[in-house]
Write a protein that holds these residues in place. Structure first.
Motif, PDB file in Angstrom:
ATOM      1  N   ILE A  50       1.252  -0.893  -0.293  1.00  0.00           N
ATOM      2  CA  ILE A  50       0.145   0.331  -0.061  1.00  0.00           C
ATOM      3  C   ILE A  50       1.335   1.647   0.070  1.00  0.00           C
ATOM      4  N   HIS A 105       2.496   1.505  -3.628  1.00  0.00           N
ATOM      5  CA  HIS A 105       1.511   1.345  -4.568  1.00  0.00           C
ATOM      6  C   HIS A 105       0.419   2.222  -4.307  1.00  0.00           C
ATOM      7  N   ASN A 106      -0.838   1.526  -4.240  1.00  0.00           N
ATOM      8  CA  ASN A 106      -1.873   2.340  -3.430  1.00  0.00           C
ATOM      9  C   ASN A 106      -2.768   0.466  -2.675  1.00  0.00           C
ATOM     10  N   GLU A 107      -3.910   1.909  -2.227  1.00  0.00           N
ATOM     11  CA  GLU A 107      -4.870   0.339  -1.584  1.00  0.00           C
ATOM     12  C   GLU A 107      -5.581  -0.093  -2.476  1.00  0.00           C
ATOM     13  N   HIS A 108      -5.464   0.627  -3.723  1.00  0.00           N
ATOM     14  CA  HIS A 108      -6.216  -0.490  -4.679  1.00  0.00           C
ATOM     15  C   HIS A 108      -5.419  -1.100  -5.382  1.00  0.00           C
ATOM     16  N   TYR A 109      -4.060  -1.512  -5.180  1.00  0.00           N
ATOM     17  CA  TYR A 109      -3.624  -2.372  -5.387  1.00  0.00           C
ATOM     18  C   TYR A 109      -3.353  -3.586  -6.077  1.00  0.00           C
ATOM     19  N   SER A 121      -7.897  -6.477  -3.519  1.00  0.00           N
ATOM     20  CA  SER A 121      -6.577  -5.591  -3.152  1.00  0.00           C
ATOM     21  C   SER A 121      -5.989  -5.450  -2.157  1.00  0.00           C
ATOM     22  N   SER A 155      -5.487  -3.854  -0.053  1.00  0.00           N
ATOM     23  CA  SER A 155      -6.431  -3.076   0.844  1.00  0.00           C
ATOM     24  C   SER A 155      -7.166  -3.934   1.982  1.00  0.00           C
TER      25      SER A 155
END
Length: 387
Positions: free
Chosen positions: A132, A135-139, A187, A189
């Motif tokens: 996270i 990248h980001n939590e949608h990864y 994801s 997340s």
């Protein structure tokens, strides 16, 4: 007859349980539930499927379930019994719900359940946090998925589809593949939130018995779990044996205060082994909530029976005084979509009736009373309900 809150599994939605709800409502129950965040019709569009926002986390998931539980059950008389039914991720969520809120439920039924080791939970949580940050939590990470849902698909190779682990019935698998609300990748997340659900189960499940009793019971159960795993293959090869090595292990497993021999039932489509732990009564009334596990012996989420044993062990250690496991031969993860499904539903109905209503098997449900207790015009629910 009672209310049943249904919690669905990972990467699916509540609509897949309409056939189960119809069978339960035909028996006089009210069945309700919701699509959890990132699933089904809870998302603004299908690009959000499989993503549980980090702001929701486990506290948000559990608060939503509690708000729904309070809202619906406030519409019925206080004498109405309440039950939980959770499948797969929903079975973990139901256990966390029990641990966090100690809701006024008489019994719980869990299908497709399992147990995740603390090491895997902690490592998975650390890895998802790192991804996270990078990248980001949608990864969506192929590596993390290979440790989670991807590992289930690998257990059935060669396979016709990546979802053959769900059911032996190809029509069920094909319907899952056709459903636009099913099968979206999880994801990072979502995996992190799932690890937090497991943390709640591990840290907040009530400890009712003494530490000494816990240790003794757990040692006995762990030893029996090893016996069960070692004997599962032999049991499959000789299903007509009166007491297989697997069954013998289950007998030993639940002998914390009294020994109850398992019941082996041979049906046309499968063999069912059921066993019950009936521990010494506790002063904590919550310990009397009855827990029923129904799982396929070929369910990889339940580690082919071993994980179900471990989940049952954890509840016994937590002090629950009645835990029963039913293992279905020739069944995979979705026992409610296998040939044994009618027996599973019947077992759940019988379990709920026996624990809360004491209705003899085969008897029709009682007719609703013509008088009801007053119902508040505005039910008291947590503020989370608005979200």
């Amino acid at each position: 007859r009672g209310t049943i809150q249904l919690m669905h599994g990972m990467c699916e939605h509540l609509g897949r349980y309409s056939h189960v709800a119809r069978q339960l409502t035909a028996q006089g129950y009210v069945v309700f539930g919701m699509d959890m965040p990132g699933h089904g019709k809870s998302v603004p569009d299908n690009t959000e499927l499989g993503h549980i926002p980090l702001k929701e986390d486990v506290d948000g998931l559990l608060a939503d379930e509690y708000a729904l539980f309070t809202l619906v059950n406030s519409c019925y008389a206080s004498s109405t019994p309440h039950f939980l039914l959770g499948h797969s991720l929903g079975s973990f969520l139901a256990r966390a719900f029990l641990a966090r809120f100690k809701p006024d439920v008489s019994a719980v039924a869990l299908t497709g359940a399992g147990q995740v080791s603390p090491v895997l939970r902690i490592v998975g949580s650390a890895l998802t946090r790192l991804l996270i940050a990078l990248h980001n939590e949608h990864y969506c990470s192929r590596f993390i998925d290979a440790l989670g849902a991807g590992a289930y698909a690998k257990a059935f190779q060669p396979a016709r589809t990546p979802f053959d682990w769900l059911s032996r019935n190809p029509q069920v698998v094909d319907a899952y593949l056709r459903d636009p609300l099913c099968g979206a990748p999880f994801s990072v997340s979502s995996y992190l939130v799932t690890s937090h659900v497991l943390r709640v189960i591990a840290t907040e499940t009530p400890r009712i018995f003494s530490k000494q009793h816990d240790c003794q019971a757990l040692q006995t159960l762990q030893a029996a779990g090893s016996t069960q795993a070692a004997g599962s293959q032999q049991a499959a090869e000789s299903p007509q044996t009166a007491e297989s090595p697997q069954t013998a292990g289950l007998t030993q497993a639940f002998s914390t205060s009294q020994t109850l021999r398992p019941h082996v039932q041979h049906e046309e489509t499968c063999t069912i082994t059921s066993f019950t732990c009936a521990s010494a009564p506790s002063s904590d009334t919550f310990a009397h909530v009855a827990i029923l596990f129904c799982s396929g012996i070929d369910d990889v989420v339940g580690n082919r029976g071993k994980g179900v044993m471990q989940a049952a062990q954890s509840l016994v250690k937590g002090g629950f005084s009645r835990v029963t496991v039913r293992l279905y031969d020739n069944a995979r993860h979705e026992v409610l979509n296998e040939d044994c499904a009618p027996d599973v539903v019947s077992a759940i109905v019988a379990w709920f009736d026996d624990t809360a209503l004491h209705v003899p098997a085969g008897q029709p449900p009682a007719q609703p009373s013509s008088t009801h207790e007053p119902i508040a015009a505005t039910p008291s629910v947590p503020p989370r309900q608005k979200a």
